[in-house]
Design an enzyme around this catalytic site. Structure first.
Site, PDB file in Angstrom:
ATOM      1  N   GLU A  93       0.568   4.300   0.843  1.00  0.00           N
ATOM      2  CA  GLU A  93      -0.020   5.168   1.778  1.00  0.00           C
ATOM      3  C   GLU A  93       1.262   6.130   2.393  1.00  0.00           C
ATOM      4  O   GLU A  93       1.767   5.530   3.128  1.00  0.00           O
ATOM      5  CB  GLU A  93      -0.892   4.572   2.958  1.00  0.00           C
ATOM      6  CG  GLU A  93      -2.126   3.963   2.214  1.00  0.00           C
ATOM      7  CD  GLU A  93      -3.065   3.578   3.444  1.00  0.00           C
ATOM      8  OE1 GLU A  93      -3.074   4.013   4.409  1.00  0.00           O
ATOM      9  OE2 GLU A  93      -3.668   2.442   3.179  1.00  0.00           O
ATOM     10  N   ARG A 125       0.878  -1.432   0.002  1.00  0.00           N
ATOM     11  CA  ARG A 125       0.059  -0.054   0.143  1.00  0.00           C
ATOM     12  C   ARG A 125       0.888   1.220   0.027  1.00  0.00           C
ATOM     13  O   ARG A 125       1.550   1.661   0.980  1.00  0.00           O
ATOM     14  CB  ARG A 125      -0.912   0.094   1.148  1.00  0.00           C
ATOM     15  CG  ARG A 125      -1.851  -1.101   1.151  1.00  0.00           C
ATOM     16  CD  ARG A 125      -3.186  -0.904   0.199  1.00  0.00           C
ATOM     17  NE  ARG A 125      -3.794  -2.084   0.327  1.00  0.00           N
ATOM     18  CZ  ARG A 125      -5.156  -2.126   0.592  1.00  0.00           C
ATOM     19  NH1 ARG A 125      -5.636  -1.124   1.287  1.00  0.00           N
ATOM     20  NH2 ARG A 125      -5.743  -3.183   0.479  1.00  0.00           N
ATOM     21  N   GLU A 144     -10.095  -1.684  13.216  1.00  0.00           N
ATOM     22  CA  GLU A 144     -10.518  -2.793  12.479  1.00  0.00           C
ATOM     23  C   GLU A 144      -9.361  -3.480  12.069  1.00  0.00           C
ATOM     24  O   GLU A 144      -8.052  -3.200  11.954  1.00  0.00           O
ATOM     25  CB  GLU A 144     -10.785  -2.087  11.063  1.00  0.00           C
ATOM     26  CG  GLU A 144     -10.926  -2.946   9.827  1.00  0.00           C
ATOM     27  CD  GLU A 144      -9.698  -2.497   8.792  1.00  0.00           C
ATOM     28  OE1 GLU A 144      -9.104  -3.584   8.223  1.00  0.00           O
ATOM     29  OE2 GLU A 144      -9.233  -1.520   8.693  1.00  0.00           O
ATOM     30  N   SER A 151     -11.265  -6.503   6.595  1.00  0.00           N
ATOM     31  CA  SER A 151     -12.442  -5.985   5.868  1.00  0.00           C
ATOM     32  C   SER A 151     -12.839  -7.157   4.802  1.00  0.00           C
ATOM     33  O   SER A 151     -12.213  -7.704   4.223  1.00  0.00           O
ATOM     34  CB  SER A 151     -11.966  -4.831   5.114  1.00  0.00           C
ATOM     35  OG  SER A 151     -11.949  -3.566   6.043  1.00  0.00           O
ATOM     36  N   ARG A 163      -0.200   2.730  12.941  1.00  0.00           N
ATOM     37  CA  ARG A 163      -1.025   1.480  12.358  1.00  0.00           C
ATOM     38  C   ARG A 163      -1.072   1.348  10.973  1.00  0.00           C
ATOM     39  O   ARG A 163      -1.786   0.747  10.423  1.00  0.00           O
ATOM     40  CB  ARG A 163      -2.522   1.895  12.946  1.00  0.00           C
ATOM     41  CG  ARG A 163      -3.020   3.002  12.571  1.00  0.00           C
ATOM     42  CD  ARG A 163      -4.056   3.578  13.485  1.00  0.00           C
ATOM     43  NE  ARG A 163      -5.311   2.543  13.196  1.00  0.00           N
ATOM     44  CZ  ARG A 163      -6.438   2.718  12.458  1.00  0.00           C
ATOM     45  NH1 ARG A 163      -6.143   3.767  11.521  1.00  0.00           N
ATOM     46  NH2 ARG A 163      -7.374   1.801  12.228  1.00  0.00           N
ATOM     47  N   HIS A 164       0.080   2.085  10.412  1.00  0.00           N
ATOM     48  CA  HIS A 164      -0.046   1.936   8.914  1.00  0.00           C
ATOM     49  C   HIS A 164       1.602   1.517   8.365  1.00  0.00           C
ATOM     50  O   HIS A 164       2.506   1.946   8.911  1.00  0.00           O
ATOM     51  CB  HIS A 164      -0.265   3.296   8.205  1.00  0.00           C
ATOM     52  CG  HIS A 164      -1.828   3.716   8.313  1.00  0.00           C
ATOM     53  ND1 HIS A 164      -2.139   4.377   9.324  1.00  0.00           N
ATOM     54  CD2 HIS A 164      -2.847   3.353   7.221  1.00  0.00           C
ATOM     55  CE1 HIS A 164      -3.555   4.634   8.993  1.00  0.00           C
ATOM     56  NE2 HIS A 164      -3.882   3.958   7.855  1.00  0.00           N
ATOM     57  N   ARG A 216      -1.424  -6.284  12.060  1.00  0.00           N
ATOM     58  CA  ARG A 216      -2.426  -5.662  12.834  1.00  0.00           C
ATOM     59  C   ARG A 216      -3.113  -6.373  13.786  1.00  0.00           C
ATOM     60  O   ARG A 216      -3.394  -6.123  15.044  1.00  0.00           O
ATOM     61  CB  ARG A 216      -3.069  -4.704  11.971  1.00  0.00           C
ATOM     62  CG  ARG A 216      -4.297  -3.815  12.752  1.00  0.00           C
ATOM     63  CD  ARG A 216      -5.220  -3.107  11.783  1.00  0.00           C
ATOM     64  NE  ARG A 216      -4.348  -2.031  10.961  1.00  0.00           N
ATOM     65  CZ  ARG A 216      -4.970  -1.055  10.297  1.00  0.00           C
ATOM     66  NH1 ARG A 216      -6.293  -1.155  10.248  1.00  0.00           N
ATOM     67  NH2 ARG A 216      -4.454  -0.219   9.765  1.00  0.00           N
TER      68      ARG A 216
END
Length: 1194
Positions: free
Chosen positions: A336, A334, A491, A494, A342-343, A542
């Site tokens: 991001e 990812r 979360e 998903s 948390r990333h 996570r």
């Protein structure tokens, strides 16, 4: 004992340092016992030097803290007999020799330390392990703790006659921790329980010990130190994660990955028992898996390709291929640009997909069963690991229910809103928008309170929060058949039903802005018919992080990858080799500009401004800048020297500062290397709320621009805007026009200005590169200046100025042109300079309570000064944050220190009128209920006691009316550039039945016809006043407050024809004419007083002032503080006619002269009936008092 050793080590360091300082003092012939001084003084010293220079300095002049330690091999050179020497030493390099060395140790079977327990007492064991720690007890006794993975056991090494010698004990004491040794020992019962090792009831009587691999280099921490720390606080996260191999050796890290292994094994076993097939999908794809920009692009043999954001597409293709049920454990990528705990940019996904019969809940409940099987397994199989972790990461066991709670997203939103929770803007959470992280956590708390569970399911997510392949709910197209699984309020999974119909999938893909042809293979799987199916993806790291409550998922990641990974390699080549501080040339003091280009970062480029005082070191030529503010020396930026000299240079500067100035030091905007020196070596405290905002040019990050930026650049191109790269030489005629535009830009600035540099772009032009944008009419629209930094930092966007009236997109186009030019020139990195971060974080020696207090203060200042304004603009060019620190000695900050820093950054800039009005409204004894109206795009922050109402940027009438309902008085603080918007405000006030309107009037009263003709905005100002007065009959009252000129802004901006950069004053008619001047603070007080005195101020024009002054009086005060200025005397009529002619010829830089020209004839408001100082009970301010305040930062 280790504490005593630490104290002795510290004492040796201090003695060594003191000896060095004494040597240094004597070497200067007793003249002074410190180094360095002002640039002028040091230049004089260096010009007179004959023999001495740093390149010829004797090695004894350098601080050597103690003698060079003996190597381990040197301890083997002793008088022990051969039969004793064979008991210890270093083994030959193990190269899988066919014939083992003549040493019985090689022929021994190793005994795992995990099995050594009281049952082995009396037996001989041989093992290979690491040295965990060595404890010196006496010349004949040492304790050696050995470690094999996470098992530790104590060994006793005792000198005895005819066996172990004192030389062997001494040799063993000098084995560095982490070294690998082979040992033969007899297991024995300890005299008392050994609490410091994992083996408590057995210890080893060492017989032989040989080194297999010896550690020779220092390490930032030992496993013993990390293991001894509690709650993970002793060694900072950044230190542990930056030295990951060391950290992975700790029991806590190994426990984490044993837990992680159990998660994967249970996931795999459970699904295989349910009939799932494990697959391995490709990670290179022709299109983005989920759309959007969070994808890594790669060059695939000259064609674009992408790293898979998930195995989603391949999983679905396998279902179409009739695999039925599939799962995968594999990497996910990812892109991001997020550096939160948390990333990650790469993590391990636990993914599954399955054909369903009638409902996607078949998948949802199967996943629920899988996760609960994982939970149960961990708390049985890994109970010991979890208990080990709790010593370093204290937490409660996870709580889950036999029947898992399932809430719809709408149910969750209702629970959240009913609790009184609101979003950052004060609004309630919508059931059709995704939850922010803060909302997720609060909902987790509410679920825990209501249902007593850390684990639940949130179902039926809104369509806006899900990717294109998610199936819509059959009854409500605004929600989807999808779910999230939540653990401890966050979360971890998903999933949901996928679109299996080809036509619907194509429509959804196109609606998401994706081209189906980019994923042709994927689309074929549905064109050829796929069964209904559903699936999910779990983030392994996570999940583990939340089960164990680690706080940072990097601890659950073997080798974390985030936006800061793979930093650009530092370039060691200096731009000016002749000015190397490691080898200063005799008789030469390196020019400051060259030191900046050799060693400087963005902050250092401001040191050429006059307010910075420069300390120079005659030994190295190094430099440190400081600005006196109150009783503090604000030292911005890193010292300019080789990084290896930081400790020495900083110590020399602090000694000089203490002895010569009595100022108390505060270092700000410094990098990690300086923060470590101050924190580790001097015990200073530190925190960070600012970051260097860098663009990685080497990875072409500057080309991945925000869509808004791209749109603006296209608009500027259509408007005929062209950017010229002038290199480092700008023609004189261009430079003069640019300087005029800069002055106009400065005059137009609104609000408090937080800045580090004065706007002096043409200083040190040899290290600058100039990019100037002009439109089709030749008007200068914007200016971007690149400043050359140290090779490891690259270059800096020093100034990016968007001039008044510039075409939309001009500044974006100019910045992008500059970034491309920098990349083409070979720069690997470009910084926009320092920008504010979202929150304040502690560094060295700052506890949690202090951090919270400092963060609260920071948030207040961030709101006051709109500190995030620049950050938002820069983020559009894909900047990454590189933390900068504020460092202060113990008890060295306090309220005075904080105010000194604020004053340093504000640099004496004028206050923000809107902010000041708000301040006095909130402090009024009338206790007004205050609402602030602001634009949707605004990032301004306001006090929590204020209601904030946002409207679209073009102020739609309907939104204004709605915002004004229930309001008694509307106060406009809009800038002159938005003066015309007041017609909308007035009409909206009438429609909403507002009682009174106070317009943006404030400035000049009587305007000459020539000013209105040449500056049309003033016509709008008077027209608005006339329009407002005409509405009096319709029931809208008004009050106009007029102050003539804002004094602080006039002094600082050059409006009064006093030009700071050149120290030049243009005095009109001798500068003796007096005119009315008012401070922003007084204007704000007057506005609030006018509301409080409702009847007395209704429908009136009120003139206010602080004093009457003149150019000459202001200049005299400035010269008293700064020394003589260059003065040019001109006649008013000639000066004014010249300004008018320039404006008529399109030179907007002369517009401010026209405005000041209308002030110069003078004014005496005390004689007019509208004069309202007494009516409003305004406090009296003297010129001297105000001028001292304005000049405080000079």
């Amino acid at each position: 004992m280790s504490h005593v050793k630490s104290v002795l080590s510290s004492l040796r360091h201090k003695i060594s340092t003191s000896k060095h300082e004494l040597t240094e003092s004597l070497s200067r012939n007793g003249e002074k016992n410190y180094r360095g001084g002002s640039e002028k003084d040091v230049a004089q010293i260096i010009s007179e030097e004959q023999e001495w220079s740093s390149s010829e300095e004797d090695a004894a002049d350098f601080p050597h803290h103690g003698q060079t330690a003996k190597s381990l091999d040197e301890f083997l050179d002793n008088d022990d007999p051969p039969e004793v020497k064979q008991l210890y030493g270093k083994l030959p390099l193990m190269q899988s020799q066919d014939e083992a060395p003549v040493n019985h140790i090689w022929h021994t079977q190793w005994t795992p330390l995990t099995v050594v327990d009281p049952s082995h007492i009396g037996k001989e064991v041989a093992f290979r392990a690491r040295v965990h720690v060595v404890r010196h007890m006496s010349a004949k006794l040492a304790f050696v703790v050995f470690r094999e993975q996470t098992t530790t056991i104590q060994g006793v090494l005792r000198a005895v006659e005819g066996g172990i010698s004192e030389n062997m004990v001494r040799w063993a004491e000098h084995i560095r921790t982490g070294s690998i040794v082979t040992v033969k020992a007899i297991v024995k019962e300890p005299e008392q329980t050994v609490k410091s090792t994992s083996t408590h009831h057995a210890e080893l009587d060492i017989q032989t010990m040989h080194v297999v691999s010896a550690r020779e280099n220092p390490v930032p921490f030992s496993v013993y130190e990390a293991d001894a720390a509690t709650e993970g606080h002793s060694i900072a996260d950044r230190v542990r994660l930056s030295n990951r191999v060391l950290d992975l050796r700790t029991p806590s890290a190994q426990a984490i990955f044993r837990v992680q292994s159990s998660v994967c094994r249970t996931f795999r076993n459970y699904l295989e028992d349910q009939g799932f097939l494990e697959i391995h999908t490709p990670k290179l794809q022709g299109g983005a898996t989920e759309g959007g920009a969070d994808v890594f692009k790669v060059n695939y043999f000259g064609r674009p390709a992408f790293l898979a954001q998930s195995p989603q597409l391949a999983k679905q293709m396998c279902i179409s291929a009739d695999f039925g049920k599939v799962f995968e454990v594999g990497p996910v990528f990812r892109a991001e640009n997020s550096n939160t705990p948390r990333h990650m940019t790469e993590y391990t996904g636990l993914d599954l997909e399955m054909a369903i019969d009638r409902h996607y809940h078949e998948t949802m409940w199967l996943i629920d069963a899988t996760l609960k099987e994982i939970f149960k397994t961990l708390y049985v199989r890994n109970r010991k690991d979890i208990d080990t972790l709790k010593q370093h990461f204290p937490h409660d066991d996870l709580i889950w229910l036999d029947e898992t709670i399932r809430l719809t997203f709408a149910d969750g939103v209702k629970l959240l809103n009913d609790s009184g929770w609101t979003n950052d803007d004060g609004s309630q959470q919508s059931e059709y928008e995704d939850l922010p992280t803060r909302g997720e956590r609060r909902l987790g708390e509410l679920v825990k309170e209501k249902y007593n569970t850390d684990y639940y399911i949130l179902d039926k997510f809104p369509t806006a929060a899900r990717p294109f392949y998610t199936m819509l709910d059959p009854k409500n197209g605004r929600v989807t058949n999808s779910f999230d699984f939540m653990v401890r309020g966050q979360e971890i999974l998903s999933g949901g039903q996928r679109v299996h119909d080809y036509k619907l999938l194509k429509e959804r893909m196109e609606a998401s802005g994706m081209n189906p042809d980019d994923l042709k293979e994927y689309m074929q799987a549905f064109q050829w018919v796929a069964p209904p199916h559903a699936g999910a993806g779990i983030g392994l790291e996570r999940l583990v992080s939340l089960i164990l409550d680690l706080g940072n998922l990097r601890y659950a990641t073997l080798f974390p990858r985030d936006p800061k990974s793979f930093p650009a390699k530092p370039v060691s080549q200096l731009r000016h080799p002749e000015d190397n501080t490691l080898n200063r040339r005799k008789g030469r003091l390196p020019p400051l500009e060259n030191l900046v280009a050799n060693y400087g970062d963005a902050t250092n480029t401001s040191w050429m401004d006059e307010r910075f005082q420069i300390w120079r070191d005659e030994k190295t030529g190094a430099a440190i800048a400081y600005v006196p503010s109150h009783d503090r020396a604000i030292c911005p930026g890193n010292p300019l020297c080789d990084p290896r000299q930081l400790e020495d240079v900083i110590s020399a500067f602090l000694t000089w500062l203490r002895k010569e100035t009595k100022l108390r030091p505060l270092f700000i905007l410094v990098g990690k290397e300086v923060e470590d020196v101050l924190g580790d070596n001097l015990g200073w405290r530190s925190f960070t709320n600012v970051a260097e905002q860098r663009v990685n040019l080497a990875n072409n990050e500057h080309l991945n621009i925000d869509t808004d930026v791209d749109r603006k650049i296209r608009h500027a191109t259509k408007e005929g805007v062209k950017v010229t790269d002038y290199g480092s030489e700008v023609p004189d005629e261009v430079r003069e026009k640019v300087e005029e535009r800069i002055k106009e830009w400065q005059t137009s600035r609104q609000g408090p200005q937080v800045h580090l540099s004065e706007i002096t772009p043409f200083k040190d032009s040899s290290h600058r590169q100039y990019f100037i944008a002009q439109d089709g009419d030749g008007k200068f629209n914007s200016l971007v200046v690149l400043a050359q930094l140290a090779p490891r930092y690259g270059t800096q966007v020093k100034w990016a100025l968007d001039f008044p009236g510039a075409a939309n997109g001009s500044i974006e186009s100019t910045v992008l042109t500059a970034l491309k030019a920098a990349a083409d020139a070979g720069y690997k990195s470009c910084t926009f300079g320092a920008g504010a971060t979202a929150k304040l974080s502690s560094g060295h020696n700052v506890g949690g309570a202090k951090e919270a207090t400092l963060n609260s203060l920071y948030q207040t200042l961030a709101a006051r000064f709109n500190l995030d304004r620049k950050t938002g603009f820069r983020a559009k060019f894909n900047t990454l944050d590189d933390a900068l620190y504020l460092c202060y000695p113990p008890r060295g900050l306090g309220p005075k220190g904080a105010q000194a820093i604020v004053d340093f950054f504000q640099g004496g800039a004028s206050g923000n009128l809107g902010s000041l009005i708000l301040k006095y409204l909130l402090s009024s004894p009338s206790k007004f209920n205050v609402t602030v109206l602001t634009r949707e795009s605004s990032t301004s922050k306001f006090p929590s006691t204020v209601t904030v109402s946002k409207v679209a940027d073009d102020y739609p009438a309907a939104q204004l009316v709605e915002a004004f309902k229930g309001i008694d008085v509307v106060i406009s603080a809009i800038s002159m550039m938005g003066m015309h918007e007041q017609y909308k405000f007035i009409d909206a006030c009438l429609a909403a039945k507002v009682k009174r309107y106070i317009p943006t009037e404030y400035g000049l009263d009587d305007l000459p016809d020539w000013l209105v003709e040449l500056r049309p905005m003033f016509r709008i100002k008077h027209d608005v006043r006339d329009y407002l007065v005409s509405k009096e009959k319709d029931g809208l009252d008004w009050t106009c407050i007029v102050c003539n000129v804002f004094f602080e802004m006039g002094v600082q901006s050059g409006f009064f024809q006093l030009f700071w950069p050149d120290k030049k004053a243009v005095l009109i008619d001798g500068g003796e004419t007096k005119w009315v001047a008012t401070t922003l603070d007084t204007v704000a007080v007057a506005v609030v007083k006018a509301i409080e005195k409702d009847e007395a101020t209704r429908n009136k024009l009120l003139l206010i002032q602080d004093f009457r002054t003149s150019q000459k009086e202001i200049l005299d005060a400035i010269e008293e503080k700064t020394g003589k200025w260059n003065v040019e005397n001109v006649a008013y009529d000639e000066w004014l006619e010249e300004a008018k002619e320039k404006v008529r010829n399109g030179d907007d830089g002369a517009l401010s002269k026209l405005t000041f020209g209308s002030v110069l004839p003078g004014s005496e408001w005390e004689k007019r009936e509208e004069f309202a100082n007494d009516l409003l009970e305004l406090p009296t301010k003297s010129f001297k008092q105000v001028m001292e305040s304005v000049l405080q930062g000079v």
